[in-house]
Motif scaffolding. Sequence first.
Motif, PDB file in Angstrom:
ATOM      1  N   VAL A 124     -81.956  45.861 -13.511  1.00 23.52           N
ATOM      2  CA  VAL A 124     -82.470  44.908 -14.541  1.00 23.52           C
ATOM      3  C   VAL A 124     -83.466  43.942 -14.182  1.00 23.52           C
ATOM      4  O   VAL A 124     -83.284  43.309 -13.229  1.00 23.52           O
ATOM      5  CB  VAL A 124     -81.234  43.948 -15.170  1.00 23.52           C
TER       6      VAL A 124
ATOM      7  N   LYS B 222     -78.287  50.792 -11.040  1.00 25.65           N
ATOM      8  CA  LYS B 222     -78.878  50.318 -12.301  1.00 25.65           C
ATOM      9  C   LYS B 222     -79.787  49.034 -12.022  1.00 25.65           C
ATOM     10  O   LYS B 222     -79.369  48.191 -10.990  1.00 25.65           O
ATOM     11  CB  LYS B 222     -77.771  50.001 -13.257  1.00 25.65           C
TER      12      LYS B 222
ATOM     13  N   GLU C  53     -73.864  47.087 -15.522  1.00 26.51           N
ATOM     14  CA  GLU C  53     -74.690  46.257 -16.366  1.00 26.51           C
ATOM     15  C   GLU C  53     -74.342  44.738 -16.112  1.00 26.51           C
ATOM     16  O   GLU C  53     -75.000  43.894 -15.764  1.00 26.51           O
ATOM     17  CB  GLU C  53     -74.666  46.411 -17.849  1.00 26.51           C
TER      18      GLU C  53
ATOM     19  N   CYS D 276     -75.325  43.759 -12.786  1.00 25.20           N
ATOM     20  CA  CYS D 276     -77.020  43.492 -12.550  1.00 25.20           C
ATOM     21  C   CYS D 276     -77.166  42.027 -13.295  1.00 25.20           C
ATOM     22  O   CYS D 276     -77.810  41.124 -12.656  1.00 25.20           O
ATOM     23  CB  CYS D 276     -77.761  44.471 -13.523  1.00 25.20           C
TER      24      CYS D 276
END
Length: 70
Positions: A66, A64, A24, A27
């Motif tokens: 975003v 991941k 996270e 990102c």
Amino acid sequence: METDDLDAGIITELKYTKEFKDMEQACQKALDQIRDRRYEEYLWNDGRHDILLYGIAFCKKRCKVVVSKS
């Protein structure tokens, strides 16, 4: 990346991290880099104003994503 829609554009920044727990944050670093280095200016100057920013982080075989609007 320019699209067929003359008002739209896409900017992607890729990051790699060694730990899944850091994906996270990686990102967000990618999105920060897009904004800090003003990558979207080229598309704005081309008349494109519907621009999507993608921060993508990879860790081994996982990723991941975003997404943010410019």
